[in-house]
Scaffold this motif. Structure first.
Motif, mmCIF file in Angstrom:
data_model
loop_
_atom_site.group_PDB
_atom_site.id
_atom_site.type_symbol
_atom_site.label_atom_id
_atom_site.label_comp_id
_atom_site.label_asym_id
_atom_site.label_seq_id
_atom_site.Cartn_x
_atom_site.Cartn_y
_atom_site.Cartn_z
ATOM 1 N N VAL A 214 1.003 -1.120 0.029
ATOM 2 C CA VAL A 214 0.087 0.075 0.028
ATOM 3 C C VAL A 214 0.947 1.291 0.075
ATOM 4 O O VAL A 214 0.757 2.244 -0.652
ATOM 5 N N SER A 215 1.843 1.309 0.809
ATOM 6 C CA SER A 215 2.687 2.542 0.989
ATOM 7 C C SER A 215 3.608 2.599 -0.262
ATOM 8 O O SER A 215 3.981 3.918 -0.520
ATOM 9 N N SER A 216 3.722 1.580 -0.893
ATOM 10 C CA SER A 216 4.770 1.739 -2.085
ATOM 11 C C SER A 216 4.358 2.596 -3.311
ATOM 12 O O SER A 216 5.169 3.253 -4.046
ATOM 13 N N VAL A 217 2.938 2.910 -3.372
ATOM 14 C CA VAL A 217 2.305 3.813 -4.587
ATOM 15 C C VAL A 217 2.618 5.211 -4.153
ATOM 16 O O VAL A 217 2.477 5.899 -4.953
ATOM 17 N N GLY A 218 3.242 5.452 -2.976
ATOM 18 C CA GLY A 218 3.450 6.743 -2.528
ATOM 19 C C GLY A 218 4.402 7.337 -3.432
ATOM 20 O O GLY A 218 4.428 8.668 -3.543
ATOM 21 N N THR B 58 -3.427 0.367 8.175
ATOM 22 C CA THR B 58 -4.062 1.585 8.394
ATOM 23 C C THR B 58 -3.394 2.863 8.200
ATOM 24 O O THR B 58 -3.840 3.818 7.746
ATOM 25 N N THR B 59 -2.067 2.724 8.960
ATOM 26 C CA THR B 59 -1.210 3.934 9.100
ATOM 27 C C THR B 59 -0.939 4.310 7.498
ATOM 28 O O THR B 59 -0.627 5.457 7.036
ATOM 29 N N ALA B 60 -0.599 3.038 6.675
ATOM 30 C CA ALA B 60 0.000 3.267 5.533
ATOM 31 C C ALA B 60 -0.901 3.854 4.334
ATOM 32 O O ALA B 60 -0.800 4.968 3.712
ATOM 33 N N ALA B 61 -2.170 3.361 4.824
ATOM 34 C CA ALA B 61 -3.427 4.153 3.991
ATOM 35 C C ALA B 61 -3.479 5.599 4.135
ATOM 36 O O ALA B 61 -4.129 6.240 3.409
#
Length: 245
Positions: free
Chosen positions: A50-54, A135-138
């Motif tokens: 999830v966080s990789s798309v940042g 949840t934190t990553a989202a």
């Protein structure tokens, strides 16, 4: 007078119905796939997917906002826009809301696609997933999207020139923050272009420096005022007074 829901829909359609916008969305999708592939190469977890798309979103989402803001002026359609809805402030407000909603939607869809890829590739790891970390990553993706929408809208509104605004949104944050850290290290956290986005991703009540490298609420506030409120206010003032043809 164009009803508010219709005005919002028009602004969303104008922001998406161009070749540049469609190409940009395709680039976001491709870079998102690349980011997921890199996450796959490391220790796989749902939060890393999830966080990789940042990373691609950080670069490209402000450009989505810039294109939406400057399209009227660069495409010479401002006359039609402000003729149909003479209250320019209403148009600008609807445009801001539409951009935030659009950018947030793109970010959430990209993050959801990354999460789905994890479920397909690693269904056996779901049982050991740290859902708080997910949840934190989202939340970080949401914060990134909101900050990107506001920053891109502010810069685009101030400059009203698509190429220049894109260059500024892509190059200014890192170059300015690095330069400030070297020349004025004490003031750098208070004038950072990235402090608002960083605090929004991990908010805390402290006024100055927070835990780790997280900025405080006061630093986030000055960042918001300097890099969003001020350029957006000047840009709107310019558009409210500018002649259209």
């Amino acid at each position: 007078m164009t009803p508010w829901p219709v005005l919002l829909l028009i602004e969303v359609m104008k922001a998406t119905d161009t070749r540049a916008a469609r190409g940009l969305f395709a680039a976001i999708a491709l870079l998102g796939v690349g980011a997921v592939a890199l996450s796959q190469a490391s220790d796989a977890s749902l939060e890393t997917f999830v966080s990789s798309v940042g990373i691609p979103l950080t670069v490209l989402l402000p450009v989505v906002a810039v294109l939406a803001v400057t399209g009227d002026w660069n495409g010479r359609s401002a006359l039609a826009t402000f003729t149909q809805t003479p209250r320019r402030l209403l148009v600008l407000t609807a445009r801001l809301v539409a951009i935030v909603g659009l950018v947030l939607g793109v970010a959430l869809v990209t993050a959801a696609a990354a999460a789905l890829a994890f479920v397909v590739l690693h269904p056996d790891l779901l049982a050991t997933t740290d859902w708080w970390a997910v949840t934190t990553a989202a939340g970080g993706v949401v914060a990134l999207a909101v900050a990107a929408a506001l920053t891109g809208t502010a810069v685009g509104s101030l400059l009203l020139n698509t190429p220049l605004a894109i260059v500024v949104t892509m190059l200014l944050p890192l170059t300015f923050d690095i330069t400030a850290a070297l020349l004025v290290p004490t003031a750098a956290p208070w004038i950072s272009t990235l402090a608002f986005a960083a605090w929004l991703a991990q908010p805390h009540p402290g006024w100055a420096d927070g835990p780790g490298d997280i900025p405080g609420a006061g630093q986030a506030l000055t960042s918001l005022l300097l890099w969003v409120v001020l350029p957006l206010g000047l840009g709107w003032w310019r558009q409210l007074r500018r002649d259209v043809s």
